[in-house]
Structure formats: C-alpha cells, structure tokens
Design a protein around this motif. Sequence first.
Motif, mmCIF file in Angstrom:
data_model
loop_
_atom_site.group_PDB
_atom_site.id
_atom_site.type_symbol
_atom_site.label_atom_id
_atom_site.label_comp_id
_atom_site.label_asym_id
_atom_site.label_seq_id
_atom_site.Cartn_x
_atom_site.Cartn_y
_atom_site.Cartn_z
ATOM 1 N N THR A 169 0.859 -1.104 0.131
ATOM 2 C CA THR A 169 0.014 0.049 -0.047
ATOM 3 C C THR A 169 0.621 1.226 0.010
ATOM 4 O O THR A 169 0.619 2.317 -0.675
ATOM 5 N N GLU A 170 1.823 1.226 0.662
ATOM 6 C CA GLU A 170 2.775 2.409 1.028
ATOM 7 C C GLU A 170 3.293 2.705 -0.478
ATOM 8 O O GLU A 170 3.805 3.975 -0.831
ATOM 9 N N ILE A 171 3.878 1.455 -1.248
ATOM 10 C CA ILE A 171 4.679 1.611 -2.431
ATOM 11 C C ILE A 171 3.656 2.373 -3.461
ATOM 12 O O ILE A 171 3.889 3.366 -4.098
ATOM 13 N N VAL A 172 2.354 1.800 -3.626
ATOM 14 C CA VAL A 172 1.069 2.375 -4.405
ATOM 15 C C VAL A 172 0.959 3.914 -4.018
ATOM 16 O O VAL A 172 0.771 4.821 -5.063
ATOM 17 N N LYS A 173 0.968 4.279 -2.726
ATOM 18 C CA LYS A 173 0.849 5.859 -2.349
ATOM 19 C C LYS A 173 1.698 6.539 -2.843
ATOM 20 O O LYS A 173 1.846 7.656 -3.523
ATOM 21 N N LEU A 211 -2.799 11.696 1.424
ATOM 22 C CA LEU A 211 -2.371 12.133 2.671
ATOM 23 C C LEU A 211 -3.683 12.679 3.322
ATOM 24 O O LEU A 211 -3.646 13.035 4.514
ATOM 25 N N GLY A 212 -4.996 12.970 2.796
ATOM 26 C CA GLY A 212 -6.001 13.403 3.509
ATOM 27 C C GLY A 212 -6.211 14.822 3.032
ATOM 28 O O GLY A 212 -5.361 15.623 2.867
ATOM 29 N N HIS A 247 5.182 10.137 6.456
ATOM 30 C CA HIS A 247 4.417 10.872 5.641
ATOM 31 C C HIS A 247 5.403 11.936 5.198
ATOM 32 O O HIS A 247 5.046 13.216 4.670
ATOM 33 N N GLN A 248 6.652 11.630 4.947
ATOM 34 C CA GLN A 248 7.643 12.403 4.155
ATOM 35 C C GLN A 248 8.041 11.535 2.912
ATOM 36 O O GLN A 248 8.511 10.796 3.073
ATOM 37 N N PRO A 280 7.388 16.493 10.846
ATOM 38 C CA PRO A 280 6.696 17.186 9.615
ATOM 39 C C PRO A 280 6.193 16.237 8.515
ATOM 40 O O PRO A 280 6.581 15.155 8.411
ATOM 41 N N VAL A 281 5.268 16.860 8.105
ATOM 42 C CA VAL A 281 4.528 16.038 6.663
ATOM 43 C C VAL A 281 5.150 16.848 5.376
ATOM 44 O O VAL A 281 4.739 18.215 5.359
ATOM 45 N N ALA A 282 5.597 16.448 4.548
ATOM 46 C CA ALA A 282 6.074 16.953 3.280
ATOM 47 C C ALA A 282 6.205 16.187 2.209
ATOM 48 O O ALA A 282 6.331 14.982 2.290
#
Length: 610
Positions: A169-173, A211-212, A247-248, A280-282
Amino acid sequence: MAIRQLSETLINQIAAGEVIERPASAAKELIENALDAGATRIEIATAGGGKALLRVSDNGSGMDAGDLELAIRRHCTSKISETLEDIRTLGFRGEALPSIGSVARLSIASRKRDSAGGHEIAVAGGKVLHLRPAAANPGTIVEVRDLFFATPARLKFLKTEKAEAGAITEIVKRMAIAFPAVRFVLSGSDRATLEFPATGDDHLARMAQVLGKDFSDNAIALDAVREDIALTGFAGVPTFNRGNSAHQYAFVNGRPVQDKLILSAIRGAYAETIPSGRYPVAVLSITLDPALVDVNVHPAKSDVRFRDPGLVRGLIVGAIREALARDGSRAATTGASDMLRAFRPGFPPYGQRPQAPWSAETSPSRPYQPAPAFSERPQASFDGLSMPTARAEPQFSPDPVSPGLASPRPAAPEPVGRYPLGAARAQIHANYIVAQTEDGLVIVDQHAAHERLVFEAMRKALHSKRLASQVLLIPEIVDIPEEDCDRLMLHAAEFAELGLAIERFGPGAIAVRETPAMLGEVDAHGLIRQLADEIAEWDTASGLSAKLEYVAATMACHGSVRSGRRLRPEEMNALLREMEVTPGSGQCNHGRPTYIELKLSDIERLFGRS
C-alpha cells in the motif's frame, strides 16, 4: 577448489536477493515497468500480503512475442543504450522480471496496441514453461504467484501478511503521488479496495487523496531553483505533524526515493518548530540534470547520490524555511477539529451550579490570594475570566520582562476585521487570550506565543552580528585525524562569526582559542569532534549554530510572559500584532501551537445552527 561458472538460474536467484526483498519490492518493480510503458491506468491485486498473489495490470504500450522472450532474461531492457548518465526512466537495469521469475511462478500476458492478438509467457523457478498466443487487451498483465517458493529460506524473513500488504500500500501511495495523471486501483482478498482517480496536473488534489484533505488545508507550496536544480512540492505547517516520518515523500526526477540526505534536510528545515518525537509532513520533488545524480547506487533504486549534496541540502532547507517564514505561522486546522471534538453537549441539571475546576489558587490547603494587578483600574471577573470594565481608562506601561509588547495608547477599541488574529476581547485563567476575528475567534496561549517572539528576536540577533566569545586562558588542543583538521579549517571563518576561534596546531590537531560566551563552559574536545563528524557526513557545519539556537530557545522560555500573569487589553493586542509579523509564530520553541482558530461556522455547528 576449482572455479566454475554458475548456472543462469542461480545467478538470477542471487540477484533476486537484492532486487526482490519482499512482495512490496516486486510490486514496485512491476508498477515502474507499467509507468515506463506509458500506462494511464494501473490496477494492482494481492492475496496473502502479496506472497500468494501479486497481479499488476496496465494499459501501456504492451509487448510482442519477441519482447516477452527477452523480458525474462537478465540485462535485457528497452530503457537505456550505452550510458548511465542520462537515465530518464524508472527502470533501467533489466533485472526485475528475471529475478522474480527465478523465485516465483511468473506469467506475463501482453498485447501491443496495434497488434491483432497477444501472447503469454510463463516462468517457474527460473525455467520457461511456455510462450504461446493468448487473448489479451492492449497493455500488459503480470501475475506473480507463490513468491519465494524456489527459495524457502527467504520466506522465513517476511513479516505477517498484514504487514506485507501494508508495505505494498505504501509503495502504491508513493507512486500515486509521483504520477497524478495515472489512475491507481489497489484491491485483493487481503485488503479493502483503494482507488486514486487521476487528477491530471493537479498535484495537490492527488496529495489530498493520499494524505487526506487535512494536508491540502495545511500545506504551503514550495517553488525554488538554485543552479539549475529545481525544488517543488508542499510542506505542512509545523503544527500539522505526525508521530513518524512515514508522511515524508521525496522524488528525484519523478522517482520515489528514501534518501537520508533529503530526510535530514527536512528535519533541519523544521528545527525548533516541531516537538521532540514528532515529524513534519512534506512532499518534495527535485528536478535536475540526470547527469548530476546517480540512481544506480543500489539495485532497489531507492537511494541516490547527488554530485553536489551540499547544494541540494541547502536548497531544501532554504526553500522550506522561506515558505515557513512566509506562511508557516498559521495554526493547523486540525487544532480546531480537536477542539470541537472536546466539546460535549449538555449542562448540569437546573439548580446545580457548575463546579469550578481545581487550581492551586483555590485549593483548600492554600488560601486564595489575588494575582498582582498591572494597574489600579477596576477589573470585572467571573470564573477565571478577566475583562476591562466600561469605565476603565486604558493605560499602558511596558513590562520589563515582555519587551516588544508595548503599543501606543489606543484611541478606540481594536477593529475586528483589520487583522488576521483579530482584536483581544478577554483573558481567561490568566493565560489564554480570546480574540475576535472577522469570521470567528482565536484562542492564544500567551506564554507560548511570547516565548516564540522572544526567541525569534534573539535568533535574529545571533545572525546579524559576530557573537561574543570568551578567550581561553590556555588553548584547548584537540587531536583529530588530519583530514578532519582540513575540513574544519575550511569552515574556520564561519565558526569565528559564531564565537568559536580555531587554528591548526600541527598536522593532526586543532587549537581552540575562543568559545562562544553564550554557551558558558564548553567541552571543546566534544564540540570539535562533533563538528568534524558532521562536516564529514553532510559537508555542513550547522551543529554549532544549532547549539546556540538551543540556548537562545531556553533563554526565551525563561524570559517570556509567564502563565498566570494578567495582561491589559493594550498588551494583548500588541502581542497579537507582533505574532502576525513574526515568522513561525504559530508554534512555540518546543513545537506546540501558540493559538487555535475556530471559525464562526464551527461555533454555529456546536449549537445546531447549521
């Protein structure tokens, strides 16, 4: 022992140990192949966390029988010719399909767009089973079953099915963020269906899908160029943070990477704005000449090496800090959401008075003593709320511990719609300022806010002039390798501006003659070795500056307006005005938010008016 040539199957299985580490690695390679083939729709299906089944279908250019026969052989690729200096595709090594075929049951069905029919090839444990005509839509379907059945030892190192499914799932994101014009669908018996519709050139819309929506509401756009290296993307405001670095997202020429240089630059850019243990999210996208970056560092292609790492790091840190200074002082919208969830409808039954919260001032073991007032003007108070009476004459006298909060005596109350943070209306519990804005209200933590203002003023002073130093009566001699001495001396002028005076003392030693007065007693040996290690790894010497900023942050914390101090309206409004023009004022030095904004629509929703 005689030297002999290994079999092709064993060679492929050895290569598979590096290229295909887990089901997510196989998914990444297959999705990259689909993207390189020009696909605009990619569907991924899994079972058993990808160990039992991994199927990737695309509508790309497809392959004919000759292409299929070559695709399962090592080092056969259509993506590069004679050089590695101009790689513009995600894949280029020609190892993924033969590696998968050597450890799993692999079948590939493909058809070119202009072909009347398709073909299918099957491989199991490195042996070709068949190559035959097959019915197929334009594009390619790659199916991997029983991954690692030919190398059972590798199965023991895999995690649970749920963990392996999460890794896919992370790879697809990551792929979805990098290619917003492509539609991705992830489904299977081991998961709920996840779909990312194509958003064209709207990168922020795709990031909101992954990421929403909160990210798009709390993101600051990045757009910077330095020496033909371009950086675009979005960085979250400091108060919008997470508990890990998952989330980076970083991309180099469209390639998703997990490079420690980039992650370190993100961490450095948010220094002093994010609480300890938060991240942080970036989403960063770096574009540069392919000749300036080496993507052939590891078979997995997740690491890269830049020809000028210092330039790339400086670009990232500078762009994010400039963006935060420009627009990073606003509070995250999630703060208001958390505040709304904290409210619960209801009120004590009629005739029962609400109980005041316990505090040290009203504790039975301690008699109540009124807080010292700042002026003799009368105050009206109720349950911790203080506000000026109508007949009070506004008087202002600056407080010695709160420099910079002084403002001229107002002729009239502050207008509501004139300023982003509005006008102060009250102070509650001697710590929180309530301000009315044009479309809602703002609640400010006075201590956290002023702490940030004092720190920014001190940091500005740090960088505006040479810092004071203390001369050592006897210079400290630090023995370190000669190459570290050379690196340190290249930054000697930079250190001198920060109050650290060093010079060579023979071939393998550094003499420390002055240290920053701000640091007090300094472990010169530890400081020099730390700086030398930092320069060796990152080609930068920001450690000393970070130490000085840490001291400044501590001083600001102890020199700011304390909780429990009553403020006059002039002081509250002066604090709000100063926050509006100070970079990073949305969070204190420890990364906590300094204010929360609540829109009028949210307030009306609490009372069922909308």
